[in-house]
Design a protein around this motif. Structure first.
Motif, PDB file in Angstrom:
ATOM      1  N   PHE A 166       0.833  -1.199   0.000  1.00 25.63           N
ATOM      2  CA  PHE A 166       0.000   0.000   0.000  1.00 25.63           C
ATOM      3  C   PHE A 166       0.865   1.245   0.000  1.00 25.63           C
ATOM      4  CE2 PHE A 166      -2.204  -3.180   2.671  1.00 25.63           C
ATOM      5  CZ  PHE A 166      -3.343  -3.370   1.905  1.00 25.63           C
ATOM      6  N   ASP A 167       0.292   2.344  -0.403  1.00 26.25           N
ATOM      7  CA  ASP A 167       0.865   3.662  -0.142  1.00 26.25           C
ATOM      8  C   ASP A 167       0.510   3.928   1.316  1.00 26.25           C
ATOM      9  OD1 ASP A 167       0.937   6.492   0.299  1.00 26.25           O
ATOM     10  OD2 ASP A 167       1.040   6.767  -1.870  1.00 26.25           O
ATOM     11  N   VAL A 168       1.466   3.796   2.201  1.00 25.01           N
ATOM     12  CA  VAL A 168       1.183   3.756   3.638  1.00 25.01           C
ATOM     13  C   VAL A 168       0.479   5.018   4.153  1.00 25.01           C
ATOM     14  CG1 VAL A 168       2.197   3.502   5.937  1.00 25.01           C
ATOM     15  CG2 VAL A 168       2.983   2.057   4.053  1.00 25.01           C
ATOM     16  N   PRO A 169       0.981   6.233   3.893  1.00 23.19           N
ATOM     17  CA  PRO A 169       0.257   7.390   4.419  1.00 23.19           C
ATOM     18  C   PRO A 169      -1.193   7.477   3.913  1.00 23.19           C
ATOM     19  CG  PRO A 169       2.454   8.045   3.731  1.00 23.19           C
ATOM     20  CD  PRO A 169       2.237   6.632   3.259  1.00 23.19           C
ATOM     21  N   VAL A 170      -1.406   7.164   2.644  1.00 23.91           N
ATOM     22  CA  VAL A 170      -2.758   7.204   2.088  1.00 23.91           C
ATOM     23  C   VAL A 170      -3.633   6.142   2.761  1.00 23.91           C
ATOM     24  CG1 VAL A 170      -4.150   6.801   0.009  1.00 23.91           C
ATOM     25  CG2 VAL A 170      -2.078   8.199  -0.119  1.00 23.91           C
ATOM     26  N   CYS A 171      -3.111   4.938   2.869  1.00 21.95           N
ATOM     27  CA  CYS A 171      -3.879   3.855   3.490  1.00 21.95           C
ATOM     28  C   CYS A 171      -4.226   4.195   4.938  1.00 21.95           C
ATOM     29  CB  CYS A 171      -3.093   2.545   3.411  1.00 21.95           C
ATOM     30  SG  CYS A 171      -4.029   1.124   4.026  1.00 21.95           S
ATOM     31  N   LEU A 172      -3.243   4.669   5.683  1.00 19.68           N
ATOM     32  CA  LEU A 172      -3.500   5.009   7.084  1.00 19.68           C
ATOM     33  C   LEU A 172      -4.528   6.131   7.211  1.00 19.68           C
ATOM     34  CD1 LEU A 172       0.093   4.800   8.580  1.00 19.68           C
ATOM     35  CD2 LEU A 172      -1.800   3.198   8.941  1.00 19.68           C
TER      36      LEU A 172
END
Length: 187
Positions: free
Chosen positions: A167-173
């Protein structure tokens, strides 16, 4: 849930740069002379070196914190897209053989031999494109790393690559603030 004190914040995560990048003590694609930078306790009696590509840089913030807490001298030797293996590599970014990386590695070995750290931590991305087709073999790659590691002073620790999220971590979070397990990456 996502803890409220996550640093950097999700809105600033893309722009966050650790001190290695800001100083600049991690080499980019250009350049082959490793800068000699010291973090943590400048005159600490225990010295630790970090060696590898940008994935080694992933470990720098944690090591810098440990160095400050424990009074270590921390010596980073990192270069983008340059794993610590004795092989000619192709750079997708440059579109050619990555000669800057090949020149950087023996200079790092010489700098480490001069500095004589107590511990050298080596890590890098698990995938890299060799010039010679036969060098895609994991045994040959291990031997290529071993040739360089054998030249290092002090104790050496090899770390496996940092996890690569699907995932794109900041976007997912930011989309799953109440349940961040949706952003987990299998081991």
């Amino acid at each position: 849930p996502l803890p409220p004190d996550v640093r950097p914040s999700l809105t600033r995560a893309r722009d966050h740069a650790d001190s290695l990048v800001r100083d600049p003590c991690g080499l980019s694609l250009s350049g082959s002379n490793p800068p000699i930078c010291v973090y943590g306790q400048k005159d600490g009696t225990v010295s630790v070196a970090l060696v590898g590509d940008s994935h080694a840089e992933h470990w720098f913030p944690a090591l810098e914190r440990l160095a400050l807490e424990r009074g270590w001298r921390l010596l980073p030797f990192t270069k983008y897209s340059c794993p610590f293996v004795d092989l000619p590599l192709f750079s997708d970014f440059l579109g050619r053989e990555y000669t800057e990386c090949e020149a950087w590695r023996p200079r790092v070995v010489a700098a480490l031999q001069a500095a004589r750290p107590d511990l050298v931590i080596v890590t890098s991305h698990r995938w890299f494109p060799p010039i010679v087709a036969g060098d895609t073999d994991r045994t040959r790659q291990g031997e290529a790393m071993a040739r360089l590691v054998a030249q290092l002073p002090g104790r050496v620790a090899l770390l496996v690559d940092t996890p690569i999220s699907k995932f794109d971590v900041p976007v997912c979070l930011s989309r799953h603030l109440r349940d961040i397990t949706a952003c987990e990456t299998d081991r």
